[in-house]
Design an enzyme around this catalytic site. Sequence first.
Site, PDB file in Angstrom:
ATOM      1  N   CYS A  47      29.952  14.654 -16.409  1.00  0.00           N
ATOM      2  CA  CYS A  47      29.632  15.334 -17.664  1.00  0.00           C
ATOM      3  C   CYS A  47      28.135  15.545 -17.789  1.00  0.00           C
ATOM      4  CB  CYS A  47      30.051  14.471 -18.856  1.00  0.00           C
ATOM      5  SG  CYS A  47      31.829  14.365 -19.072  1.00  0.00           S
ATOM      6  N   CYS A  58      28.041  15.872 -23.790  1.00  0.00           N
ATOM      7  CA  CYS A  58      29.502  16.088 -23.779  1.00  0.00           C
ATOM      8  C   CYS A  58      30.156  15.559 -25.056  1.00  0.00           C
ATOM      9  CB  CYS A  58      30.149  15.405 -22.581  1.00  0.00           C
ATOM     10  SG  CYS A  58      31.934  15.684 -22.543  1.00  0.00           S
ATOM     11  N   CYS A 112      33.803  18.039 -15.865  1.00  0.00           N
ATOM     12  CA  CYS A 112      34.501  17.934 -17.154  1.00  0.00           C
ATOM     13  C   CYS A 112      34.732  19.335 -17.717  1.00  0.00           C
ATOM     14  CB  CYS A 112      33.644  17.113 -18.109  1.00  0.00           C
ATOM     15  SG  CYS A 112      34.177  17.157 -19.812  1.00  0.00           S
ATOM     16  N   CYS A 147      32.562  19.964 -21.238  1.00  0.00           N
ATOM     17  CA  CYS A 147      31.116  20.228 -21.326  1.00  0.00           C
ATOM     18  C   CYS A 147      30.589  21.067 -20.175  1.00  0.00           C
ATOM     19  CB  CYS A 147      30.342  18.911 -21.418  1.00  0.00           C
ATOM     20  SG  CYS A 147      30.487  17.896 -19.929  1.00  0.00           S
TER      21      CYS A 147
HETATM   22 ZN   LIG Z   1      32.159  16.320 -20.433  1.00  0.00          ZN
END
Ligand SMILES: [Zn+2]
Length: 383
Positions: free
Chosen positions: A50, A54, A81, A84
């Site tokens: 991330c 995030c 992720c 994000c």
């Molecule tokens: Zn994330």
Amino acid sequence: MPAMFITLAKNLKSTPRPVADDPRWARIVARDKSADGEFWYSVATTGVYCRPSCPSRRANPKNVQLHDTLDKAQATGFRPCRRCNPDGPSLEAGNAAMVADACRRIERSEEEPSLVELAAAAGRSPGYFHRVFRAVTGLTPKDYAAAHRAARIRQGLEDGASVTAAIYDAGFNSSGRFYEKSTSMLGMTPTRYRAGGAYEEIRFAVGESSLGAILVASSQKGVASILLGDDPDTLVRDLQDRFPKARLIGGDRDYEALVARVVGFVEVPALGLDLPLDLRGTAFQQRVWQALQDIPVGSTVSYAEIAERIGAPKATRAIAAACAANTLAVAIPCHRVIRKDGALSGYAWGAERKRALLDREAAPRELGSVKAPDIAAYRSSRA
Ligand SMILES: [Zn+2]
């Protein structure tokens, strides 16, 4: 240098310190957007990496590893992720700069630049440019140009010009066309705006979102109302009803920028809304609203669970009433409260909007993928 010393120095350097003690951890906890691009983190338990801001649920720092570069985060073999989009840290910044540039171009032009001209200046396809512009500002380039002209009209009105002269000065060649749009731009009709120079307490403006018209109003303390509906005029009357003693004033250009942020947040709730809120309610309502704000994006709870959480297990009905009294759509996420049996139950701004909000939170979209809203399609889908 003796060999032993080198070994020792190496060991010292590689001794990992607990992530929880690393100052970067505090920035992750704070979801600090300014940390994006400076470092990344991966979470062993979920197998994702991330960026610091995030919005996902916070990981246990024991399972977190910090990475100085994107390459190092990618080298973990974890997947990026989806919340994000850690692989694209510069995309958002690049898009924002592109859009800011286009805004200045619109403001400088006597004649409104066409979409093709704006896209060519940005070196993008018209379709892509239009989508990004809409995602960043909450407005289409055309609406932005219209809002800019409206701002010039307001300036004219404030300087004491007649309504008609102000309209012509700002480049509208038919006052009829202006009046058609004036309510959503000024928040009220020009004559009333002119008479209303003394209004000071609540600033507001009406914009468009994929959920229909959206009214945002602020006091000195913060955002006091976010209302959703089909018709801008109805929303303005609703605002007046909710704040019967307040003096309402149409927002200026700075305020339109704030409205654009709120629209962006409504389109992608996971972005979060980092604006102060002005909560007006009884102590009980405030407790309920606080509990609602703690429900993470993408999840739902029942009225009974909220009652438990605020330590008033018998107050289910009062909880429902506090949800209904909420004046901050999405920011106080009362749409995330559903009945125990899973039924949606009511929503002050319409069950269809509640469903739409929950659907989009269950399948989060990246900012760049937000399409320009198609209000006609939205309306016909409800018919
Ligand atoms: Zn994330």
